[in-house]
Design an enzyme around this catalytic site. Structure first.
Site, PDB file in Angstrom:
ATOM      1  N   ASP A 137       0.716  -0.992   0.135  1.00 50.04           N
ATOM      2  CA  ASP A 137       0.198  -0.072   0.061  1.00 50.04           C
ATOM      3  C   ASP A 137       0.978   1.628  -0.213  1.00 50.04           C
ATOM      4  O   ASP A 137       1.837   0.952   0.491  1.00 50.04           O
ATOM      5  CB  ASP A 137      -0.863   0.239   0.973  1.00 50.04           C
ATOM      6  CG  ASP A 137      -2.034  -0.346   1.340  1.00 50.04           C
ATOM      7  OD1 ASP A 137      -2.494  -1.323   0.085  1.00 50.04           O
ATOM      8  OD2 ASP A 137      -3.146  -1.005   2.293  1.00 50.04           O
ATOM      9  N   ARG A 187      -1.075  -0.911  -9.135  1.00 43.60           N
ATOM     10  CA  ARG A 187      -2.393  -0.047  -8.320  1.00 43.60           C
ATOM     11  C   ARG A 187      -2.334   0.924  -8.431  1.00 43.60           C
ATOM     12  O   ARG A 187      -1.177   2.319  -7.868  1.00 43.60           O
ATOM     13  CB  ARG A 187      -3.001  -0.826  -7.312  1.00 43.60           C
ATOM     14  CG  ARG A 187      -4.532  -0.053  -6.230  1.00 43.60           C
ATOM     15  CD  ARG A 187      -4.386  -0.555  -5.020  1.00 43.60           C
ATOM     16  NE  ARG A 187      -4.287  -1.367  -4.554  1.00 43.60           N
ATOM     17  CZ  ARG A 187      -4.082  -1.879  -3.512  1.00 43.60           C
ATOM     18  NH1 ARG A 187      -3.494  -1.087  -2.198  1.00 43.60           N
ATOM     19  NH2 ARG A 187      -3.751  -3.045  -2.579  1.00 43.60           N
TER      20      ARG A 187
HETATM   21  P1  FDA Z   1     -13.952   9.098  -5.409  1.00 44.71           P
HETATM   22  O1  FDA Z   1     -13.831   9.031  -3.812  1.00 44.71           O
HETATM   23  O2  FDA Z   1     -14.218  10.261  -6.102  1.00 44.71           O
HETATM   24  O3  FDA Z   1     -15.212   8.270  -5.853  1.00 44.71           O
HETATM   25  C1  FDA Z   1     -16.636   7.495  -6.660  1.00 44.71           C
HETATM   26  C2  FDA Z   1     -17.776   7.487  -6.313  1.00 44.71           C
HETATM   27  O4  FDA Z   1     -17.160   6.095  -5.519  1.00 44.71           O
HETATM   28  C3  FDA Z   1     -18.091   8.296  -5.643  1.00 44.71           C
HETATM   29  O5  FDA Z   1     -19.060   9.556  -6.147  1.00 44.71           O
HETATM   30  C4  FDA Z   1     -19.431   7.061  -4.556  1.00 44.71           C
HETATM   31  O6  FDA Z   1     -19.860   6.838  -5.293  1.00 44.71           O
HETATM   32  C5  FDA Z   1     -18.434   5.811  -4.795  1.00 44.71           C
HETATM   33  N1  FDA Z   1     -17.249   5.944  -3.467  1.00 44.71           N
HETATM   34  C6  FDA Z   1     -16.273   6.364  -2.698  1.00 44.71           C
HETATM   35  N2  FDA Z   1     -16.018   6.900  -1.785  1.00 44.71           N
HETATM   36  C7  FDA Z   1     -16.999   6.047  -0.866  1.00 44.71           C
HETATM   37  C8  FDA Z   1     -17.397   5.659   0.586  1.00 44.71           C
HETATM   38  N3  FDA Z   1     -16.283   5.881   1.217  1.00 44.71           N
HETATM   39  N4  FDA Z   1     -18.239   5.008   0.963  1.00 44.71           N
HETATM   40  C9  FDA Z   1     -19.297   5.479  -0.232  1.00 44.71           C
HETATM   41  N5  FDA Z   1     -19.210   5.148  -1.354  1.00 44.71           N
HETATM   42  C10 FDA Z   1     -18.218   5.954  -1.799  1.00 44.71           C
HETATM   43  N6  FDA Z   1      -5.244   5.211  -1.774  1.00 44.71           N
HETATM   44  C11 FDA Z   1      -3.839   5.216  -0.833  1.00 44.71           C
HETATM   45  O7  FDA Z   1      -3.847   6.735  -0.672  1.00 44.71           O
HETATM   46  N7  FDA Z   1      -3.053   4.217  -1.339  1.00 44.71           N
HETATM   47  C12 FDA Z   1      -3.602   3.251  -1.342  1.00 44.71           C
HETATM   48  O8  FDA Z   1      -2.691   2.420  -0.508  1.00 44.71           O
HETATM   49  C13 FDA Z   1      -4.934   2.325  -1.230  1.00 44.71           C
HETATM   50  N8  FDA Z   1      -4.807   1.829  -1.639  1.00 44.71           N
HETATM   51  C14 FDA Z   1      -6.445   1.340  -2.240  1.00 44.71           C
HETATM   52  C15 FDA Z   1      -6.483   0.315  -2.903  1.00 44.71           C
HETATM   53  C16 FDA Z   1      -8.196   0.251  -3.505  1.00 44.71           C
HETATM   54  C17 FDA Z   1      -8.292  -1.606  -3.965  1.00 44.71           C
HETATM   55  C18 FDA Z   1      -9.018   0.630  -3.405  1.00 44.71           C
HETATM   56  C19 FDA Z   1     -10.413   0.681  -4.558  1.00 44.71           C
HETATM   57  C20 FDA Z   1      -8.889   2.093  -3.131  1.00 44.71           C
HETATM   58  C21 FDA Z   1      -7.490   2.339  -2.261  1.00 44.71           C
HETATM   59  N9  FDA Z   1      -7.095   3.813  -1.992  1.00 44.71           N
HETATM   60  C22 FDA Z   1      -5.726   4.244  -1.143  1.00 44.71           C
HETATM   61  C23 FDA Z   1      -8.026   4.740  -1.595  1.00 44.71           C
HETATM   62  C24 FDA Z   1      -8.176   5.852  -2.728  1.00 44.71           C
HETATM   63  O9  FDA Z   1      -7.104   6.332  -2.827  1.00 44.71           O
HETATM   64  C25 FDA Z   1      -9.325   6.724  -2.398  1.00 44.71           C
HETATM   65  O10 FDA Z   1      -9.087   7.414  -1.264  1.00 44.71           O
HETATM   66  C26 FDA Z   1     -11.183   6.096  -3.096  1.00 44.71           C
HETATM   67  O11 FDA Z   1     -10.529   5.447  -3.456  1.00 44.71           O
HETATM   68  C27 FDA Z   1     -12.091   6.663  -2.945  1.00 44.71           C
HETATM   69  O12 FDA Z   1     -11.849   7.160  -4.500  1.00 44.71           O
HETATM   70  P2  FDA Z   1     -12.572   6.568  -5.695  1.00 44.71           P
HETATM   71  O13 FDA Z   1     -11.670   6.367  -6.842  1.00 44.71           O
HETATM   72  O14 FDA Z   1     -13.157   5.534  -6.048  1.00 44.71           O
HETATM   73  O15 FDA Z   1     -13.482   7.863  -6.092  1.00 44.71           O
END
Ligand code: FDA
Length: 311
Positions: A137, A187
């Site tokens: 991570d 990732r």
């Molecule tokens: P965004 O936050 O814009 O969300 C898009 C949509 O997803 C929202 O409109 C909503 O529908 C849904 N959604 C998102 N978050 C939600 C929540 N908490 N509850 C409900 N719905 C929600 N970060 C990091 O800094 N280091 C890491 O190692 C990782 N590892 C990692 C692994 C995996 C498998 C994932 C999916 C994510 C990470 N992250 C991470 C977290 C990542 O950086 C980020 O903060 C989150 O994935 C939220 O970003 P989105 O891309 O989903 O977009």
């Protein structure tokens, strides 16, 4: 980005608030939504359910920022136990582990980087023996170089070790170019920490644009992109890029967090995409939960209700 994001991410590192909040049982609605349980057995059961649904899994034993060598050792032991249990349950082919270097000693003064690499190596060795992989991570920007340097060292013996890059950092497009080589599992996520404007985009649209640029580099390259997002627009763009670069489904994968958009996880798997769900477990769920609330402050009401109904 939301006005509440920075304060919530600040709270993620507050010990006083953590002590109050962690009196919540893991079974309370808001915690349970994102974390299937505290025990290894519960994590393995959740993995079984997801795998039976056609999904892949990466498991994270929760904990971060430890300054205690014994705690770091306990975390390594938890991962070794988890990998044993995954292998015994026949799940190792579909489930890998995600590790935060700060949970296995990276921040210990003087010895941290060396100790965390040795500890990560033990986890990589156990994962390799079980027939699965490890992804490192990525944490806040002060650790990016250290983590990428640890990755390079671990990949000498375990080339399958996965990297994570965060689209909100200005440097990440360049990092993607360096990482998009054959056999390299990468990732791509937006990034979950509170970063200053000297190093990171502050505006959500700029982060999204950076995500797309990074995605193009990874999808056009020779590596194995792991597209970690719940964002419907980015998922669509990733699918279009897969077509543009003639990538077959198993040459990249989508990743989402446990409990977030489960119907979309299933839909993608049903249309033949490889989808991996990130499953955190353990009793150190506070920092993880606060980062999820920062992404979706509308969950705050639900969270506060859980706290009040505790009393
Ligand atoms: P965004 O936050 O814009 O969300 C898009 C949509 O997803 C929202 O409109 C909503 O529908 C849904 N959604 C998102 N978050 C939600 C929540 N908490 N509850 C409900 N719905 C929600 N970060 C990091 O800094 N280091 C890491 O190692 C990782 N590892 C990692 C692994 C995996 C498998 C994932 C999916 C994510 C990470 N992250 C991470 C977290 C990542 O950086 C980020 O903060 C989150 O994935 C939220 O970003 P989105 O891309 O989903 O977009």
């Amino acid at each position: 980005m939301s006005l509440l994001r920075a304060p919530l991410l600040g709270l993620a590192r507050s010990h006083r608030i953590r002590d109050v909040v962690t009196r919540l049982p893991v079974s309370s609605g808001i915690v349970n939504r994102y974390v299937p349980g505290e025990a290894t057995e519960q994590a393995v059961q959740a993995t079984r359910r997801l795998v039976d649904d056609g999904l892949h899994v990466t498991l994270d034993f929760l904990g971060e920022d430890t300054l205690d060598e014994a705690q770091a050792e306990a975390t390594v032991t938890a991962y070794l136990d988890l990998l044993d249990q995954l292998a015994a349950a026949g799940l190792a082919r579909n489930a890998e582990v995600s590790v935060k270097l700060s949970a296995i000693g990276q921040a210990l003064p003087g010895i941290g980087q060396k100790l965390s690499i040795e500890n990560a190596r033990r986890i990589c060795q156990a994962a390799h023996a079980a027939g699965t992989t490890v992804t490192l991570d990525m944490e806040d920007h002060t650790t990016t170089d250290l983590t990428l340097s640890a990755l390079r060292q671990l990949r000498k013996d375990y080339p399958e070790t996965g990297a994570v890059v965060q689209a909100y950092l200005y440097r990440t497009e360049q990092d993607c170019r360096a990482l998009a080589h054959e056999g390299s599992r990468v990732r791509l996520c937006k990034g979950a920490y509170n970063e200053p404007e000297e190093v990171a985009y502050q505006d959500g649209h700029d982060v999204d644009k950076s995500y797309v640029r990074c995605l193009k580099v990874l999808m056009a390259g020779q590596g194995y992109p792991m597209i970690a997002t719940h964002d419907p627009r980015l998922i669509k763009i990733a699918s279009a890029l897969a077509t543009r670069y003639a990538r077959m489904p198993a040459t990249y994968e989508f990743q989402m967090l446990y409990g977030i958009r489960p119907a979309e996880q299933k839909r993608l798997a049903d249309v033949g995409e490889k989808v991996r769900v990130y499953v955190p477990y353990g009793d150190e769920w506070y920092g993880y939960l606060m980062r999820r609330l920062a992404e979706r402050p509308s969950n705050l009401t639900f969270f506060l209700r859980s706290l009040i109904s505790q009393k």
